[in-house]
Write an enzyme that holds these catalytic residues in place. Structure first.
Site, PDB file in Angstrom:
ATOM      1  N   SER A 144       0.863  -1.178   0.000  1.00 52.02           N
ATOM      2  CA  SER A 144       0.000   0.000   0.000  1.00 52.02           C
ATOM      3  C   SER A 144       0.898   1.225   0.000  1.00 52.02           C
ATOM      4  CB  SER A 144      -0.900   0.016   1.236  1.00 52.02           C
ATOM      5  OG  SER A 144      -1.548   1.263   1.384  1.00 52.02           O
TER       6      SER A 144
ATOM      7  N   TYR B 196      -1.880  -0.961  10.808  1.00 49.57           N
ATOM      8  CA  TYR B 196      -2.032  -1.207   9.366  1.00 49.57           C
ATOM      9  C   TYR B 196      -0.864  -0.599   8.586  1.00 49.57           C
ATOM     10  CZ  TYR B 196      -3.675  -0.966   4.584  1.00 49.57           C
ATOM     11  OH  TYR B 196      -3.757  -1.086   3.218  1.00 49.57           O
TER      12      TYR B 196
END
Length: 259
Positions: free
Chosen positions: A139, A152
Site C-alpha cells: 500500500s 495497518y
C-alpha cells in the site's frame, strides 16, 4: 511435477477478485482462498463460464496458525503446485491503536504479515522449481507513518521491505517478486476499516480492476514496485522533500478528518 496454478489469497472481494479475473484471462489456472466459501464458489463459476479452467476453491481463515498447512494440503490433494503466489489478503482498522481491540489488531498482523510471510516461504521451493513469481499487496501507506491506523501502516511497511529483500534473494533462481502499492481503492476494505473516504480517496482513487491489471503487468515485467495511478507515483517522490515529523503530523491531521 503436478499442474501449475496461481494461488490468490483474499480472492472473495475487491482487488483480490479482480486479480483472479486478470490472471484467469491471461491463461492461469487458479487456486482461490478466503474465508467466504460462497463468494469464492461464485467467482470460480464465473471464471469457468468464460472458458478458463475451473479454479480450485480453498476456504481458509488466514488468522489461523494452521492456515498455511491447510492450504498446502489442499493443493497437494488436488495434485497441483504453485507457479505464482498472490498475497492479496489483508485488512485495516481505523482508530487509535491503544483504543482499538487488541485481538483484532493482532489478527491484522496475522493476515497482513505472518500469513504473507509464511506462504512466501512455504511455497518458495515450488516457485523456484517453476520459475514463477510472487505478487504481494502492499500500500502507499507503507511509505508513511500512520497515526490513526498505526498497525495497518506498519504492516504495509513490512510488506514493502520484505518483498524487496525477498526479490533480491530469489532473483538468482529466476523468481519474480513484486509489491503492488495502491492508494485508497473503493472496496469493502474501507467499510471493514471503519472510516469514510476523504479527499485523498478522491485524488488517489484507482478502481480495483485497474489496480489488478497494473499489478499483473508489473509482475510479468519483473518490476520491483508497482504504483498504480499518477497520483500514487508522486507520493514516494514527494516524501523525500519533507521531514519525517512533518509527514507524521500531516497524516495524523488527515486521519482525524475521517471521524
Amino acid at each position: 511435477m503436478g499442474e501449475r496454478v496461481t494461488l490468490i489469497t483474499g480472492a472473495s472481494a475487491g482487488i483480490g477478485s479482480e486479480l483472479a479475473r486478470v490472471f484467469a484471462a491471461n491463461g492461469h489456472r487458479l487456486a482461490l482462498t478466503a474465508r467466504r466459501e460462497d463468494r469464492l464458489a461464485a467467482l470460480a463459476q464465473e471464471i469457468a463460464a468464460k472458458g478458463s479452467p475451473a479454479p480450485l476453491v480453498i476456504p481458509c481463515d488466514l488468522t489461523s496458525p494452521d492456515a498455511g498447512a491447510a492450504i498446502e494440503a489442499a493443493l497437494s490433494a488436488a495434485g497441483v503446485e504453485l507457479e505464482y503466489l498472490v498475497n492479496n489478503a489483508g485488512f485495516g482498522l481505523f482508530g487509535k491503536a491503544v483504543q482499538l481491540d487488541r485481538t483484532e489488531q493482532l489478527d491484522m498482523i496475522a493476515v497482513n504479515v505472518r500469513a504473507l510471510t509464511e506462504l512466501s516461504l512455504r511455497f518458495s521451493d515450488q516457485l523456484i522449481r517453476n520459475k514463477g513469481g510472487i505478487l504481494n499487496l502492499g500500500s502507499v501507506a507503507g511509505f508513511l507513518p500512520g497515526p490513526g491506523m498505526a498497525v495497518y501502516y506498519a504492516s504495509k511497511a513490512y510488506v514493502i521491505s520484505f518483498t524487496e529483500a525477498l526479490r533480491k534473494e530469489l532473483a538468482p533462481h529466476g523468481v519474480r517478486v513484486t509489491v503492488l502499492c495502491p492508494g485508497p481503492v473503493p472496496s469493502e476494505f474501507q467499510a471493514r476499516a471503519g472510516f469514510k473516504p476523504g479527499v485523498d480517496s478522491v485524488i488517489l482513487n484507482v478502481p480495483p480492476k485497474a489496480v489488478a491489471e497494473a499489478g499483473y503487468r508489473g509482475l510479468m515485467a519483473d518490476k520491483r514496485v508497482v504504483l498504480p495511478g499518477l497520483g500514487i507515483k508522486i507520493v514516494p517522490f514527494m516524501l523525500r522533500w519533507f521531514p519525517r515529523g512533518f509527514i507524521l503530523d500531516a497524516v495524523g491531521r488527515l486521519q482525524l478528518r475521517r471521524n
